[in-house]
Design a protein around this motif. Structure first.
Motif, PDB file in Angstrom:
ATOM      1  N   SER A   1       8.908  39.962  41.285  1.00 39.90           N
ATOM      2  CA  SER A   1       9.073  39.771  39.844  1.00 39.90           C
ATOM      3  C   SER A   1       9.935  40.882  39.253  1.00 39.90           C
ATOM      4  CB  SER A   1       7.710  39.773  39.148  1.00 39.90           C
ATOM      5  OG  SER A   1       7.190  41.089  39.067  1.00 39.90           O
ATOM      6  N   GLU A   2      10.328  40.676  38.027  1.00 38.20           N
ATOM      7  CA  GLU A   2      10.922  41.751  37.244  1.00 38.20           C
ATOM      8  C   GLU A   2       9.821  42.778  36.962  1.00 38.20           C
ATOM      9  OE1 GLU A   2      14.191  41.893  36.243  1.00 38.20           O
ATOM     10  OE2 GLU A   2      14.480  40.055  37.426  1.00 38.20           O
ATOM     11  N   PHE A   3      10.203  43.983  36.568  1.00 35.62           N
ATOM     12  CA  PHE A   3       9.199  44.971  36.170  1.00 35.62           C
ATOM     13  C   PHE A   3       8.635  44.608  34.803  1.00 35.62           C
ATOM     14  CE2 PHE A   3      11.110  47.467  39.520  1.00 35.62           C
ATOM     15  CZ  PHE A   3      10.011  48.121  40.048  1.00 35.62           C
ATOM     16  N   ILE A   4       7.330  44.791  34.647  1.00 36.62           N
ATOM     17  CA  ILE A   4       6.604  44.501  33.416  1.00 36.62           C
ATOM     18  C   ILE A   4       6.050  45.823  32.898  1.00 36.62           C
ATOM     19  CG2 ILE A   4       4.629  43.263  32.425  1.00 36.62           C
ATOM     20  CD1 ILE A   4       4.890  41.473  35.101  1.00 36.62           C
ATOM     21  N   THR A   5       6.372  46.176  31.657  1.00 35.00           N
ATOM     22  CA  THR A   5       5.862  47.411  31.064  1.00 35.00           C
ATOM     23  C   THR A   5       4.467  47.167  30.501  1.00 35.00           C
ATOM     24  OG1 THR A   5       8.109  48.102  30.498  1.00 35.00           O
ATOM     25  CG2 THR A   5       6.286  49.225  29.368  1.00 35.00           C
ATOM     26  N   ILE A   6       3.518  47.991  30.890  1.00 35.21           N
ATOM     27  CA  ILE A   6       2.144  47.897  30.401  1.00 35.21           C
ATOM     28  C   ILE A   6       2.061  48.650  29.070  1.00 35.21           C
ATOM     29  CG2 ILE A   6      -0.283  48.393  30.893  1.00 35.21           C
ATOM     30  CD1 ILE A   6       1.131  46.341  32.814  1.00 35.21           C
ATOM     31  N   THR A   7       1.561  47.974  28.039  1.00 35.10           N
ATOM     32  CA  THR A   7       1.480  48.596  26.712  1.00 35.10           C
ATOM     33  C   THR A   7       0.026  48.732  26.265  1.00 35.10           C
ATOM     34  OG1 THR A   7       1.552  46.518  25.463  1.00 35.10           O
ATOM     35  CG2 THR A   7       3.679  47.503  26.085  1.00 35.10           C
ATOM     36  N   ARG A   8      -0.194  49.654  25.354  1.00 36.06           N
ATOM     37  CA  ARG A   8      -1.522  49.823  24.762  1.00 36.06           C
ATOM     38  C   ARG A   8      -1.953  48.550  24.027  1.00 36.06           C
ATOM     39  NH1 ARG A   8      -2.893  55.123  25.014  1.00 36.06           N
ATOM     40  NH2 ARG A   8      -1.157  56.500  25.460  1.00 36.06           N
TER      41      ARG A   8
ATOM     42  N   ASP B   1      -5.393  59.209  30.423  1.00 39.39           N
ATOM     43  CA  ASP B   1      -5.098  58.346  29.274  1.00 39.39           C
ATOM     44  C   ASP B   1      -6.017  57.134  29.418  1.00 39.39           C
ATOM     45  OD1 ASP B   1      -3.919  57.040  27.096  1.00 39.39           O
ATOM     46  OD2 ASP B   1      -1.872  57.370  27.799  1.00 39.39           O
ATOM     47  N   VAL B   2      -5.887  56.149  28.523  1.00 35.47           N
ATOM     48  CA  VAL B   2      -6.591  54.900  28.752  1.00 35.47           C
ATOM     49  C   VAL B   2      -6.021  54.278  30.023  1.00 35.47           C
ATOM     50  CG1 VAL B   2      -7.076  54.500  26.306  1.00 35.47           C
ATOM     51  CG2 VAL B   2      -5.011  53.527  27.303  1.00 35.47           C
ATOM     52  N   ILE B   3      -6.794  53.420  30.649  1.00 36.78           N
ATOM     53  CA  ILE B   3      -6.317  52.750  31.855  1.00 36.78           C
ATOM     54  C   ILE B   3      -6.401  51.235  31.653  1.00 36.78           C
ATOM     55  CG2 ILE B   3      -6.881  54.642  33.422  1.00 36.78           C
ATOM     56  CD1 ILE B   3      -9.416  53.055  34.234  1.00 36.78           C
ATOM     57  N   ALA B   4      -5.503  50.537  32.306  1.00 41.16           N
ATOM     58  CA  ALA B   4      -5.503  49.076  32.216  1.00 41.16           C
ATOM     59  C   ALA B   4      -6.738  48.517  32.909  1.00 41.16           C
ATOM     60  CB  ALA B   4      -4.242  48.507  32.865  1.00 41.16           C
ATOM     61  N   GLN B   5      -7.276  47.459  32.348  1.00 39.60           N
ATOM     62  CA  GLN B   5      -8.369  46.750  32.987  1.00 39.60           C
ATOM     63  C   GLN B   5      -7.836  46.154  34.290  1.00 39.60           C
ATOM     64  OE1 GLN B   5      -7.178  46.197  29.873  1.00 39.60           O
ATOM     65  NE2 GLN B   5      -8.833  46.003  28.404  1.00 39.60           N
ATOM     66  N   GLY B   6      -8.623  46.298  35.349  1.00 42.56           N
ATOM     67  CA  GLY B   6      -8.212  45.719  36.621  1.00 42.56           C
ATOM     68  C   GLY B   6      -7.957  44.229  36.508  1.00 42.56           C
ATOM     69  N   MET B   7      -8.823  43.550  35.764  1.00 48.12           N
ATOM     70  CA  MET B   7      -8.661  42.104  35.613  1.00 48.12           C
ATOM     71  C   MET B   7      -7.405  41.743  34.816  1.00 48.12           C
ATOM     72  SD  MET B   7     -10.926  40.931  37.531  1.00 48.12           S
ATOM     73  CE  MET B   7     -10.842  39.198  37.149  1.00 48.12           C
ATOM     74  N   PHE B   8      -6.930  42.661  33.968  1.00 45.39           N
ATOM     75  CA  PHE B   8      -5.662  42.429  33.274  1.00 45.39           C
ATOM     76  C   PHE B   8      -4.519  42.430  34.289  1.00 45.39           C
ATOM     77  CE2 PHE B   8      -1.856  44.257  31.230  1.00 45.39           C
ATOM     78  CZ  PHE B   8      -1.560  43.218  30.367  1.00 45.39           C
TER      79      PHE B   8
ATOM     80  N   PRO C   1      -0.794  52.992  30.427  1.00 48.30           N
ATOM     81  CA  PRO C   1       0.202  52.480  29.482  1.00 48.30           C
ATOM     82  C   PRO C   1       1.549  53.159  29.725  1.00 48.30           C
ATOM     83  CG  PRO C   1      -1.803  53.100  28.331  1.00 48.30           C
ATOM     84  CD  PRO C   1      -1.941  53.592  29.743  1.00 48.30           C
ATOM     85  N   GLY C   2       2.595  52.379  29.593  1.00 49.48           N
ATOM     86  CA  GLY C   2       3.948  52.892  29.807  1.00 49.48           C
ATOM     87  C   GLY C   2       4.443  52.692  31.229  1.00 49.48           C
ATOM     88  N   GLU C   3       3.521  52.461  32.160  1.00 49.29           N
ATOM     89  CA  GLU C   3       3.956  52.201  33.532  1.00 49.29           C
ATOM     90  C   GLU C   3       4.618  50.833  33.601  1.00 49.29           C
ATOM     91  OE1 GLU C   3       1.921  53.690  37.239  1.00 49.29           O
ATOM     92  OE2 GLU C   3       0.209  53.478  35.857  1.00 49.29           O
ATOM     93  N   GLU C   4       5.604  50.731  34.456  1.00 51.71           N
ATOM     94  CA  GLU C   4       6.255  49.460  34.733  1.00 51.71           C
ATOM     95  C   GLU C   4       5.790  49.013  36.115  1.00 51.71           C
ATOM     96  OE1 GLU C   4      10.479  49.589  32.580  1.00 51.71           O
ATOM     97  OE2 GLU C   4      10.228  51.079  34.170  1.00 51.71           O
ATOM     98  N   VAL C   5       5.293  47.793  36.177  1.00 50.15           N
ATOM     99  CA  VAL C   5       4.796  47.265  37.447  1.00 50.15           C
ATOM    100  C   VAL C   5       5.502  45.970  37.794  1.00 50.15           C
ATOM    101  CG1 VAL C   5       2.524  48.357  37.206  1.00 50.15           C
ATOM    102  CG2 VAL C   5       2.861  46.027  36.359  1.00 50.15           C
TER     103      VAL C   5
END
Length: 118
Positions: free
Chosen positions: A7-14, A44-51, A82-86
């Motif tokens: 996939s393209e990179f997806i930026t994770i946002t708050r 920092d806050v972390i993304a939910q695994g299920m997200f 947040p801010g990471e691109e995956v």
């Protein structure tokens, strides 16, 4: 012969994390409240695994069609901030099975799993 989809990179946002908390009912403050997350020892806050798993499922559905994805199982391997691109990468070993990973730009794997297609 293996087939690889990337996939393209997806930026994770708050905002995504807050919206997911509301939609899923996962109101653990480590996902939405920076002060409480840092008080818990997190950077920092972390993304939910299920997200992250949901992003993966969405991408698998785009590639193969929602009715073709029979099952996918994952293991969460690293926190996503947040801010990471995956990006999602799927390697099919044959027409019905393969491996899926989610990694960031530094190639740190966030999720690893198996996918089964109809």
């Amino acid at each position: 012969m293996s087939q690889v989809k990337t996939s393209e990179f997806i930026t994770i946002t708050r905002e995504q994390l807050v919206r997911y908390a509301g939609a899923s009912g996962d109101f653990n403050p480590i996902h939405t409240n920076m002060v409480l997350a840092k008080d818990s020892g997190l950077p920092d806050v972390i993304a939910q695994g299920m997200f992250i798993m949901g992003l993966t499922g969405t991408q698998l559905s785009k590639w193969f069609g929602i009715h073709k994805v029979k099952q996918f199982d994952v293991k969460f391997t690293a926190m996503t901030l947040p801010g990471e691109e995956v990006q999602v990468i799927c390697t099919l070993h044959d027409e019905t099975s393969g491996e899926v990973i989610v990694r960031n730009r530094n190639e740190e794997v966030k999720l690893r799993g198996l996918v089964e297609l109809n």
